[in-house]
Design a protein around this motif. Structure first.
Motif, PDB file in Angstrom:
ATOM      1  N   ASP A 298      -4.205 -25.375 -13.044  1.00 34.83           N
ATOM      2  CA  ASP A 298      -4.711 -25.555 -11.672  1.00 34.83           C
ATOM      3  C   ASP A 298      -4.730 -27.039 -11.296  1.00 34.83           C
ATOM      4  O   ASP A 298      -4.393 -27.425 -10.171  1.00 34.83           O
ATOM      5  CB  ASP A 298      -6.122 -24.964 -11.548  1.00 34.83           C
ATOM      6  CG  ASP A 298      -6.106 -23.521 -11.056  1.00 34.83           C
ATOM      7  OD1 ASP A 298      -5.317 -23.228 -10.135  1.00 34.83           O
ATOM      8  OD2 ASP A 298      -6.874 -22.699 -11.581  1.00 34.83           O
TER       9      ASP A 298
ATOM     10  N   THR B 156      -2.510 -28.916  -8.383  1.00 37.29           N
ATOM     11  CA  THR B 156      -3.067 -29.804  -7.361  1.00 37.29           C
ATOM     12  C   THR B 156      -2.218 -31.065  -7.221  1.00 37.29           C
ATOM     13  O   THR B 156      -1.952 -31.539  -6.109  1.00 37.29           O
ATOM     14  CB  THR B 156      -4.523 -30.183  -7.712  1.00 37.29           C
ATOM     15  OG1 THR B 156      -5.303 -28.979  -7.794  1.00 37.29           O
ATOM     16  CG2 THR B 156      -5.128 -31.108  -6.649  1.00 37.29           C
TER      17      THR B 156
ATOM     18  N   ASN C 188      -2.202 -22.356  -6.372  1.00 33.26           N
ATOM     19  CA  ASN C 188      -3.137 -22.375  -7.495  1.00 33.26           C
ATOM     20  C   ASN C 188      -2.743 -21.232  -8.418  1.00 33.26           C
ATOM     21  O   ASN C 188      -1.781 -20.505  -8.157  1.00 33.26           O
ATOM     22  CB  ASN C 188      -4.593 -22.255  -7.022  1.00 33.26           C
ATOM     23  CG  ASN C 188      -4.800 -21.011  -6.165  1.00 33.26           C
ATOM     24  OD1 ASN C 188      -4.455 -19.897  -6.564  1.00 33.26           O
ATOM     25  ND2 ASN C 188      -5.349 -21.200  -4.975  1.00 33.26           N
ATOM     26  N   THR C 189      -3.467 -21.059  -9.519  1.00 34.33           N
ATOM     27  CA  THR C 189      -3.064 -20.043 -10.487  1.00 34.33           C
ATOM     28  C   THR C 189      -3.196 -18.628  -9.929  1.00 34.33           C
ATOM     29  O   THR C 189      -2.629 -17.684 -10.486  1.00 34.33           O
ATOM     30  CB  THR C 189      -3.883 -20.171 -11.787  1.00 34.33           C
ATOM     31  OG1 THR C 189      -5.283 -20.202 -11.447  1.00 34.33           O
ATOM     32  CG2 THR C 189      -3.513 -21.434 -12.534  1.00 34.33           C
TER      33      THR C 189
END
Length: 949
Positions: A576, A580, A591-592
């Motif tokens: 994550d 970013t 994001n994940t």
């Protein structure tokens, strides 16, 4: 003394041979003759007594519309016309199904008047349309000259008149001893790298024109190639013709489906176009009436997405991706015969046939003939799922495609024991191994270098790099930092100043995190500006929660190593964090939770060269194709099929600059590399698959230099070359040096001191080479100046300089401004050499000289050089725009709008848009030439004032 066969003699012999094969010779001198013959053949093919002039005019008017791609589609469709009695009639241009039931003619020396008058060598007419063009060059000439000639014909005359020559589907080029074929397409999509030799079933090349003619130009075979084995790529509007090994593989599979219930597999090396082969196989099998479904099975969701996208590019909307198991079952249920083809993952297929949830729909297929085609069949088809599929579909046929089959030697044991590809799929139906692909220039060789970046202990003996196998040494941060420093120091050299991208694979997520953190830290310290991105799996079995433990997100047996790893509890948090960084770099928002969207985006950005280094553990090491990726850094143990799969990410053909796939090993994988080569090629194939060592290239360059100096002993002697033959000899000789230099510069140890020429002299010869190119560039478009230099390829893509752009020029201008009178001559020469030897900057030389002479030395200490330069540049740009508007009588606001759109979209302005810029609308017959003239001037303007600034 035997005379060398002339081009005319070669042409005459070819026509005689074609007549023996059943072609009728017809005399066609010009387009009028062509149209008259076409009318007769069209009537004959469609069993029409006679088309009236009005009826025939309708047909040829429809035929002339559209691009080469549009015309390829028109060729394959029924064409309607209104009969004189107002009923609707239809004609076929070619019989797509009974492909031997067409009429075949041959003609030669057809003359067409277009932008310039051109006369073509040998034309094959099918039902009266020119569908194959054969261009010949006399023996001893480069084959590429014939290729360049067909491109010139497209620019000058193929589209003239009714544009029937744009219905050409295949080109054949030959100099008697070498003969190749390729599909017609727009010029921007053509590449000499996409021209192919025909072969026999054992991949032996058929190069002689006479042998090629008997094999390839046989009337039925040629019709089959045109009707069955040309694919229209909807995503790029291009035609793609299958290579011989693809053709033989498809033919074998289709034959087995039609004539038996036996299975089989195809061994085609990675990078050889497996997706196109499997698509064409699937497409032909779906047309067989008793086949219920054709299911193309991939191993992971990411490959599912990629394959659906590629299949739909070959045939728009041909398949829908199966987003979940329910969607897959719905596709099985769909009775539409046009939707027989399904692409899915093995995990979703396993769910569909397990348990009672989908039993009602799936049960009926037990008694149907379903054909399964397994992609990358060396992978997860070796588990319980494979057995369940075979048991559930007793009448199914299973076919596998792989670049690296599983043999007894490289089989990995699982719960069912060690199983080979042959045990699972049966006989190998066709084989095309990596040595075949390298010989055919379908993939590149590997340049494998081994580097030790830690200090050896005195008592350890080793040949090239120290073998290391302990977790303590492998994970030592000092070793990893040394590797990062090596990459930073050599990355530009390996990727030709970032014209290409790289991937780095490491042994574990923990090690990846160490590498990523070091790259990030050194970037923050200003030690590099590489764009580093990463992706890795953070939890096993994340991909298919329904799959009951059948698979993992990205761990494949070919990439497993035996070294111990330390579990890293916060890998998802780290991913994550790195996402970013990625979002900050590219303005995205991943994001994940959006893992696969991130996967697809990162794949696109690697292909678009927006990521310099992609850090991975296992992902992307198989099934990912990017022509712009040329380097793999390796810090993990690889062997057999895992090693070949990983190395093969780098060896896709692109252009002359990409001469090999670079493999940089930070571990001793020499034995593993040799073992893999022996298993998947043969024990003597190492020299075919891997590049020679640095010393060999140095020796080859210096030997080539001896011949070069014999021809042009000094730089000035280039200007005294006696005739065009001597100039061609110089071009070919220096071009050879450039090709070798292109390879040498990739070696980290390269230095000019190893060569028998210094850098300045080499660059001076380059200037002469470019001068010669400039001298003939304008003559290429002049019909009155026919030069044998016109079709010589100068391979300008091999001429490059690190970051030579306006920013670099400003740096030199700053030095020039502040230098003493004595230093100015040296700096000025360096500046002018940089401009002269960089093709993209040559056009700017005159303006930059003007700035130096009129402005540079009049600036005060308070004046900002950059501001003053761009102020000058903008003034000159405005003057040039005004001049263009006045000379061509254009509306300035419309012209600016067209240029802005061109810069924004990257698409060439349409003719109608260019006409809109004109104050006076030209007559219809003048419109094309006027628009082309304006377009050329716009491109010159953009090249001069905008590109590289």
């Amino acid at each position: 003394m035997t005379n060398i066969q002339t081009e005319a003699q070669m042409e005459s012999e070819l026509i005689s041979q074609l007549e023996q094969l059943g072609y009728q010779y017809v005399t066609i001198g010009n387009e009028t003759d062509l149209l008259a013959n076409f009318k007769l053949q069209l009537e004959k093919h469609n069993k029409i007594a006679s088309l009236s002039e009005r009826e025939f005019d309708q047909i040829v008017n429809k035929l002339q519309k559209g691009s080469i791609f549009d015309k390829a589609k028109t060729l394959r469709q029924k064409m309607d016309y209104t009969r004189d009695d107002n009923t609707v009639g239809y004609v076929d241009l070619i019989d797509m199904f009974d492909y031997c039931q067409n009429t075949y003619q041959v003609t030669n020396q057809v003359t067409i008047d277009g932008k310039y008058q051109n006369r073509y060598d040998v034309t094959i007419l099918i039902n009266g349309l020119p569908l194959v063009q054969i261009e010949l060059k006399r023996r001893g000439l480069e084959l590429k000259e014939a290729f360049n000639q067909t491109n010139r014909y497209e620019r000058h005359s193929y589209g003239a008149g009714y544009g029937l020559f744009q219905y050409i589907q295949l080109f054949v080029i030959s100099n008697g001893v070498n003969t190749k074929y390729y599909a017609n397409s727009k010029i921007s999509a053509r590449s000499f790298e996409q021209t192919f030799y025909w072969t026999d079933t054992q991949n032996n090349q058929i190069t002689q024109l006479k042998d090629f003619t008997y094999q390839f130009l046989d009337t039925c075979h040629l019709s089959k190639m045109i009707t069955k084995y040309i694919v229209l790529n909807e995503s790029t509007d291009t035609l793609m013709v299958l290579r011989p090994y693809q053709y033989y593989a498809v033919e074998e599979i289709v034959k087995r489906v039609r004539e038996s219930n036996e299975n089989g597999y195809t061994w085609h090396t990675t990078g050889s176009g497996k997706t196109l082969t499997s698509f064409k196989t699937s497409q032909i099998i779906t047309s067989i009436p008793d086949i219920a479904k054709v299911v193309f099975v991939v191993d992971r969701k990411d490959l599912d997405y990629q394959t659906v996208k590629e299949f739909n590019s070959f045939s728009k909307g041909s398949i829908d991706g199966t987003n979940n198991t329910q969607a897959l079952v719905k596709q099985f249920k769909d009775p539409d015969p046009q939707k027989k083809l399904i692409v899915t993952t093995i995990q979703k297929l396993d769910i569909a046939i397990s348990g009672s949830r989908y039993a009602k729909v799936m049960e009926r297929f037990r008694d149907e003939k379903v054909v399964f085609i397994f992609d990358e069949c060396h992978r997860s088809q070796f588990g319980e799922t494979h057995r369940r599929i075979r048991n559930f579909f007793p009448k199914a046929q299973l076919f596998g495609f792989t670049g690296t089959p599983i043999f007894e030697k490289n089989a990995v044991k699982n719960a069912l024991g060690k199983r080979t590809t042959e045990e699972l799929f049966g006989k190998c139906l066709h084989k095309y191994v990596i040595t075949d692909a390298i010989r055919d220039n379908n993939v590149l060789k590997f340049s494998v270098e081994y580097y030790s970046t830690y200090k050896k202990k005195d008592n350890i003996q080793d040949e090239e790099v120290q073998a290391i196998d302990t977790a303590e040494v492998l994970n030592d941060l000092r070793r990893i930092e040394n590797n990062v420093d090596f990459i930073i120091a050599n990355h530009n050299r390996k990727t030709h100043s970032r014209q290409f991208t790289a991937m780095m694979c490491v042994s574990s997520v923990q090690m990846l995190i160490q590498y990523y953190e070091l790259f990030k830290k050194k970037q923050q310290e200003g030690k590099h500006n590489l764009r580093v991105a990463t992706i890795f799996s953070f939890q096993a079995n994340e991909e298919d929660k329904e799959a009951n433990g059948m698979g993992t997100v990205d761990i494949d047996d070919e990439f497993l190593d035996d070294e111990p790893t330390i579990p890293y509890a916060h890998s998802r948090d780290k991913l994550d964090e790195y996402m970013t960084d990625y979002n900050r770099m590219f303005g995205t928002n991943y994001n994940t939770g959006t893992f696969y969207e991130y996967y697809n985006d990162i794949a696109r950005k690697v292909k678009a060269q927006q990521v310099d280094i992609l850090l991975v553990v296992n992902m992307f090491l198989t099934g990912f194709d990017s022509k712009t990726l040329n380097t793999l850094y390796v810090d993990k143990n690889l062997k057999y099929h895992g090693l070949i799969q990983a190395y093969s990410r780098t060896n896709r053909i692109l252009n002359a600059v990409k001469s090999q796939g670079n493999i940089v090993c930070f571990r001793n994988l020499k034995q593993e590399t040799d073992d893999a080569v022996e298993l998947f090629a043969n024990k003597d194939a190492k020299s075919i698959i891997t590049m020679p060592p640095y010393e060999d290239f140095i020796r080859e360059f210096n030997l080539a230099l001896v011949d070069f100096y014999t021809l042009v002993p000094t730089v000035d002697s280039v200007s005294s070359l006696a005739d065009e033959d001597a100039q061609i000899a110089f071009v070919k000789s220096y071009r050879l040096l450039m090709r070798l230099m292109n390879k040498l510069e990739c070696f980290s140890q390269f230095t000019f001191s190893d060569l028998d020429i210094d850098k300045q002299t080499y660059e001076d010869y380059k200037s002469k080479y470019l001068d010669l190119y400039e001298d003939i560039k304008d003559d290429r478009e002049k019909p009155e100046k026919v030069s044998i230099l016109n079709d010589i390829n100068f391979e300008l893509e091999l001429i490059h300089r690190d970051e030579i752009n306006v920013a670099y020029i400003l740096t030199l201008l700053g030095r020039l401004r502040e230098s003493s009178v004595e230093e100015q001559a040296t700096i000025r020469k360096s500046l002018m050499d940089s401009l002269t030897n960089t093709p993209s900057m040559r056009s700017k030389r005159e303006l930059i000289e003007k700035f130096i002479n009129e402005n540079l030395f009049h600036l005060t200490d308070e004046d900002d050089l950059e501001s003053k330069f761009f102020e000058f540049w903008d003034e000159e740009k405005l003057k040039a725009l005004n001049k263009l508007s006045e000379e061509e009588e254009l509306k300035e606001d419309k012209l600016q709008s067209v240029i802005s759109d061109y810069l924004y979209t990257g698409r060439t302005p349409l003719r109608d848009d260019l006409v809109e810029t004109m104050k006076t609308r030209p007559a219809l017959k003048e419109r094309k030439s006027k628009a082309e003239k304006i377009l050329a001037k716009i491109k010159d303007y953009v090249e001069l004032f905008i590109e590289g600034v």
